[in-house]
Design a protein around this motif. Structure first.
Motif, mmCIF file in Angstrom:
data_model
loop_
_atom_site.group_PDB
_atom_site.id
_atom_site.type_symbol
_atom_site.label_atom_id
_atom_site.label_comp_id
_atom_site.label_asym_id
_atom_site.label_seq_id
_atom_site.Cartn_x
_atom_site.Cartn_y
_atom_site.Cartn_z
ATOM 1 N N LEU A 57 0.835 -1.203 0.000
ATOM 2 C CA LEU A 57 0.000 0.000 0.000
ATOM 3 C C LEU A 57 0.872 1.255 0.000
ATOM 4 N N GLY A 58 1.936 1.245 0.813
ATOM 5 C CA GLY A 58 2.856 2.381 0.796
ATOM 6 C C GLY A 58 3.534 2.529 -0.551
ATOM 7 N N GLY A 59 3.858 1.386 -1.193
ATOM 8 C CA GLY A 59 4.475 1.441 -2.510
ATOM 9 C C GLY A 59 3.552 2.020 -3.557
ATOM 10 N N ALA A 60 2.259 1.675 -3.462
ATOM 11 C CA ALA A 60 1.294 2.240 -4.407
ATOM 12 C C ALA A 60 1.217 3.757 -4.260
ATOM 13 N N PHE A 61 1.262 4.238 -3.022
ATOM 14 C CA PHE A 61 1.244 5.684 -2.787
ATOM 15 C C PHE A 61 2.528 6.326 -3.318
ATOM 16 N N TRP A 62 3.674 5.648 -3.086
ATOM 17 C CA TRP A 62 4.952 6.202 -3.530
ATOM 18 C C TRP A 62 5.051 6.223 -5.062
ATOM 19 N N VAL A 63 4.508 5.230 -5.747
ATOM 20 C CA VAL A 63 4.563 5.191 -7.216
ATOM 21 C C VAL A 63 3.878 6.412 -7.803
ATOM 22 N N ASN A 64 2.801 6.841 -7.182
ATOM 23 C CA ASN A 64 2.053 7.988 -7.701
ATOM 24 C C ASN A 64 2.608 9.329 -7.236
ATOM 25 N N PHE A 65 3.357 9.310 -6.096
ATOM 26 C CA PHE A 65 3.885 10.575 -5.558
ATOM 27 C C PHE A 65 5.368 10.407 -5.215
ATOM 28 N N HIS A 66 6.131 9.832 -6.150
ATOM 29 C CA HIS A 66 7.511 9.487 -5.840
ATOM 30 C C HIS A 66 8.410 10.700 -5.681
ATOM 31 N N ASN A 67 7.961 11.846 -6.110
ATOM 32 C CA ASN A 67 8.769 13.058 -5.951
ATOM 33 C C ASN A 67 8.466 13.794 -4.656
ATOM 34 N N GLN A 68 7.493 13.301 -3.891
ATOM 35 C CA GLN A 68 7.089 13.964 -2.658
ATOM 36 C C GLN A 68 7.841 13.352 -1.471
ATOM 37 N N LEU A 69 8.400 14.212 -0.627
ATOM 38 C CA LEU A 69 9.186 13.756 0.524
ATOM 39 C C LEU A 69 8.390 12.853 1.467
ATOM 40 N N PRO A 70 7.130 13.173 1.825
ATOM 41 C CA PRO A 70 6.392 12.276 2.727
ATOM 42 C C PRO A 70 6.261 10.855 2.188
ATOM 43 N N ALA A 71 6.078 10.716 0.856
ATOM 44 C CA ALA A 71 5.933 9.385 0.278
ATOM 45 C C ALA A 71 7.225 8.596 0.387
ATOM 46 N N VAL A 72 8.351 9.248 0.128
ATOM 47 C CA VAL A 72 9.652 8.572 0.221
ATOM 48 C C VAL A 72 9.926 8.141 1.659
ATOM 49 N N LEU A 73 9.723 9.074 2.589
ATOM 50 C CA LEU A 73 9.994 8.774 3.984
ATOM 51 C C LEU A 73 9.051 7.697 4.517
ATOM 52 N N MET A 74 7.808 7.720 4.082
ATOM 53 C CA MET A 74 6.851 6.710 4.530
ATOM 54 C C MET A 74 7.282 5.326 4.080
ATOM 55 N N MET A 75 7.778 5.187 2.867
ATOM 56 C CA MET A 75 8.229 3.886 2.388
ATOM 57 C C MET A 75 9.455 3.400 3.166
ATOM 58 N N ILE A 76 10.374 4.306 3.450
ATOM 59 C CA ILE A 76 11.561 3.914 4.222
ATOM 60 C C ILE A 76 11.149 3.412 5.607
ATOM 61 N N LEU A 77 10.272 4.163 6.264
ATOM 62 C CA LEU A 77 9.870 3.783 7.624
ATOM 63 C C LEU A 77 8.951 2.568 7.631
ATOM 64 N N LEU A 78 8.171 2.386 6.565
ATOM 65 C CA LEU A 78 7.365 1.167 6.491
ATOM 66 C C LEU A 78 8.255 -0.072 6.475
ATOM 67 N N SER A 79 9.383 0.015 5.775
ATOM 68 C CA SER A 79 10.317 -1.111 5.754
ATOM 69 C C SER A 79 10.833 -1.416 7.152
ATOM 70 N N ALA A 80 11.019 -0.361 7.956
ATOM 71 C CA ALA A 80 11.523 -0.560 9.318
ATOM 72 C C ALA A 80 10.419 -1.007 10.264
ATOM 73 N N LEU A 81 9.303 -0.280 10.257
ATOM 74 C CA LEU A 81 8.251 -0.539 11.245
ATOM 75 C C LEU A 81 7.622 -1.911 11.080
ATOM 76 N N THR A 82 7.391 -2.321 9.842
ATOM 77 C CA THR A 82 6.726 -3.612 9.648
ATOM 78 C C THR A 82 7.588 -4.770 10.129
ATOM 79 N N THR A 83 8.906 -4.705 9.868
ATOM 80 C CA THR A 83 9.770 -5.779 10.353
ATOM 81 C C THR A 83 9.895 -5.742 11.875
ATOM 82 N N ILE A 84 9.899 -4.549 12.454
ATOM 83 C CA ILE A 84 9.951 -4.449 13.917
ATOM 84 C C ILE A 84 8.652 -4.953 14.530
#
Length: 718
Positions: A397-424
């Protein structure tokens, strides 16, 4: 004021840990700037994640994190090499990789779990920054690895060089406190003997303590098990702080097993006796009063406690040769009390011998322990698959948001943190409940970082000014991190991690107010999306989780009898004990603590029954009865369709009848050795029935009463 004692009246250990944290972050930042690494703040963030109150654990975690980062860098490079030209394929590949890492992080334990969690997180950083920045993926992977290795080396050095030699002292002090609490529990068990009625024919009143929660043994027993498991986890890391502890490692592990064995025996007997003392000869239990008193008052005096257990053992053996106190033929319940009291005295004597060796430090250096700790074994495949699917959903779901808004800082940061939070989150027993700690820590970090970014850093002219602004926040967060209460430790750690991420230590990178708000919103979005995925994807009730763990228990019971009881017992507690710590919400109102302890006793006593039944020559019909009951129990808890509480109650009555048949057969045997084994088998069957009834009652009341109503045990045998 008690709630703020950690802040206004911290302990010496808290202060020393906070000072080590401040030193490590300051040194990592300075070295990262001096080496002109890509993002110096990343080293500070890595230190905040790696450092632990137990210095030895921090050293091992640093190695695991460095290894996980290297693996993540390779994975990120592979994803970018294969799918770097497509945002969609990159997001899909990253989601699959993070889900794969979450699966193994959940299935494995300790440092292997931590390494896989890092491998998922850092791969997300590499892929996202490669798409966002005009840098080759290899440079980003090398930069992240360099910053991580630097942080790991600094964390290890600070902990080894600056940590006071208090690790062993604190470890032994915690063990002394555990033994003192165990002595108090022994005292509560012995006190049950004074509740015997003057009229032995009076029927038991199983509900007489329903309204008195102070009489409920489950909280104290569960707390004892949790303390023992925490000590066993810590034991593995003390040697890294104090290498001389390695020579005591094997015997310390032996003592942990002995204590768990005492807790198991005390738990089953305490729950069995509660509410039924009027019908049982409780003199054997009363003999434990003196060793209980000595252990509770002077747990450091191992020889004194051992002598008391010796005397209690001799007294109980003498009672076994005399008629029962109630003047009638011994019943199955009398044999249960007599056998378990004798076993407690024997196990207590063995534990005090081991405890004495540890205190005296007389044990010779041990050989290498061949088998891995039970805490390093894979645990729950079904939950690992479930959390892996939740992780895949959240990152997709985060990737779908990032694909459409890949130039937006919140989308990039959300994908990075999703990788961390989900594994934690995948490694936590109750991820949704932990989200509150994440949100609290982020809120504190956001406010503190805002003040420093916009009010302090624009005026900062040197590294010293930067540290003067940052370290007070880090110090307070370190005080919270050093607390044993997860409600403080988790927000404290998250606040320092997010603070390190949000504070822009390079003046040229100071954000605007709008950019800062976007960063915070991206972080909160990642937390919210993770919580939604873990709450909505394949939801499971606490009762269903308990049943799933029971499936694993009976699977281990079926295939693992070749291993020792200690191994099975440790894994039983490790598998089930965490469930009692979860918050039970409506509509799943039941006593999780009582249900978990009952499940532990069911597994342990059923295993003992199976082992004993294999060692004695039972009649064909009786042997088939034992096998049929064990298969019925496995089908009840581990079958395709879960059994109802009424079916569990039926099984309790059936196992009680089996116990009576086993006792009737045993007392008629001529061989004394065979007779003892037969009586022990009957006792295990009776305690299994008692645990099943306790399990039933855990679901009948939101607040657990004293004891489960078990089938009448005052019938004479034979």
């Amino acid at each position: 004021m008690n709630r703020l004692a950690w802040l206004f009246a911290p302990t010496i250990d808290q202060l020393l840990f906070s000072l080590r944290l401040c030193t490590a972050i300051a040194l990592a930042l300075y070295l990262a700037m001096w080496l002109q690494l890509d993002r110096p703040y990343w080293s500070a963030l890595e230190v905040a994640v790696m450092i632990q109150p137990v210095p030895g654990m921090a050293v091992v975690r640093g190695f695991s994190r460095a290894t996980g980062t290297i693996v993540a860098g390779c994975a990120g490079l592979a994803i970018m090499a294969a799918f770097g030209q497509s945002y969609e394929l990159s997001a899909a590949a990253l989601a699959l990789w993070v889900a794969f890492c979450a699966f193994w992080a959940n299935l494995l334990r300790n440092n292997l779990s931590y390494g896989f969690a890092i491998a998922g997180f850092i791969a997300g950083v590499t892929v996202m920054l490669s798409h966002t920045l005009n840098q080759p993926p290899f440079e980003i992977a090398v930069a992240r690895t360099s910053e991580c290795v630097l942080a790991a080396m600094v964390t290890a050095a600070v902990n080894v060089l600056l940590a006071p030699p208090a690790g062993i002292r604190n470890y032994f002090n915690s063990r002394i406190a555990l033994l003192r609490d165990l002595g108090r529990e022994f005292g509560g068990l012995a006190a049950l003997s004074s509740r015997a009625s003057a009229d032995p024919d009076q029927p038991p009143d199983n509900n007489k303590a329903d309204g008195n929660p102070d009489d409920d043994p489950h909280p104290a027993l569960q707390a004892l098990a949790a303390q023992t498991l925490a000590l066993e986890q810590t034991r593995q890391y003390v040697r890294y702080e104090a290498p001389q502890f390695a020579q005591f490692d094997r015997i310390a592990r032996r003592l942990d097993y002995d204590i768990l064995s005492l807790i198991s025996a005390t738990s089953s007997l305490h729950i069995y006796l509660a509410g039924r003392t009027e019908h049982v000869d409780t003199q054997p239990v009363a003999a434990l009063a003196e060793p209980a008193r000595r252990l509770a008052e002077r747990p450091e005096d191992a020889e004194d406690a051992k002598q008391a257990f010796d005397a209690a053992h001799d007294e109980i053996r003498a009672l076994a040769r005399e008629p029962a106190a109630h003047g009638r033929r011994r019943t199955l319940a009398d044999y249960v009390v007599l056998s378990r009291a004798l076993g407690l005295a024997g196990r207590g004597r063995a534990a005090m011998t081991t405890h004495g060796l540890l205190i005296a430090e007389r044990e010779h250096p041990s050989d290498h322990i061949d088998r891995r700790s039970e805490f390093g074994q894979p645990m729950d495949l079904r939950q690992a698959l479930r959390n892996s699917l939740r992780t895949l959903t959240a990152v997709s779901l985060g990737g779908a948001f990032w694909v459409n808004f890949h130039n937006q800082l919140p989308a990039v940061l959300m994908m990075i943190l999703l990788s961390a939070l989900t594994t934690i989150f995948a490694t936590l027993p109750n991820p949704v409940a932990a989200a509150g700690g994440f949100a609290k820590g982020l809120s504190i970090a956001a406010v503190a970082a805002f003040v420093i970014d916009f009010l302090v850093l624009p005026q900062a002219t040197s590294y010293a000014t930067l540290m003067l602004a940052m370290l007070p926040v880090v110090f307070v967060g370190g005080l919270a991190m050093a607390m044993p209460d997860p409600g403080l430790a988790l927000p404290g750690r998250i606040s320092i991690v997010m603070f390190s991420l949000l504070v822009h230590v390079q003046n040229g990178m100071l954000p605007s107010f709008t950019t800062y708000i976007q960063i915070v919103l991206g972080i909160f979005g990642a937390i919210g999306l993770t919580v939604l995925a873990f709450r909505l994807v394949l939801p499971v009730s606490p009762r269903q989780r308990l049943r799933e763990q029971m499936v694993g228990v009976f699977d281990e019971l079926a295939r693992d009898r070749r291993h020792s009881r200690e191994r099975f017992e440790t894994r039983m507690y490790d598998r089930l004990n965490a469930l009692a710590l979860s918050n039970i919400e409506q509509p799943y109102r039941f006593s999780a603590r009582q249900a978990v302890l009952a499940a532990i006793n069911i597994g342990l006593e059923a295993r003992s029954l199976v082992v004993l039944a294999e060692r004695i020559a039972l009649p064909k019909a009786l042997g088939a009865g034992v096998r049929d009951e064990m298969e019925a129990l496995r089908s009840l808890f581990a079958g395709r369709s879960p059994g109802s509480i009424e079916q569990v109650a039926d099984r309790a009555r059936a196992v009680h009848d089996l116990a009576q048949r086993l006792l009737g057969h045993a007392v008629a045997l001529e061989s004394e050795a065979e007779r003892r084994l037969g009586i022990r088998a009957a006792i295990c069957a009776e305690l299994t029935a008692s645990a099943l009834a306790d399990y039933v009652q855990a679901f009948e009341h939101g607040q657990p009463p004293l004891a489960a109503p078990t089938p009448a045990a005052n019938e004479t045998a034979g």
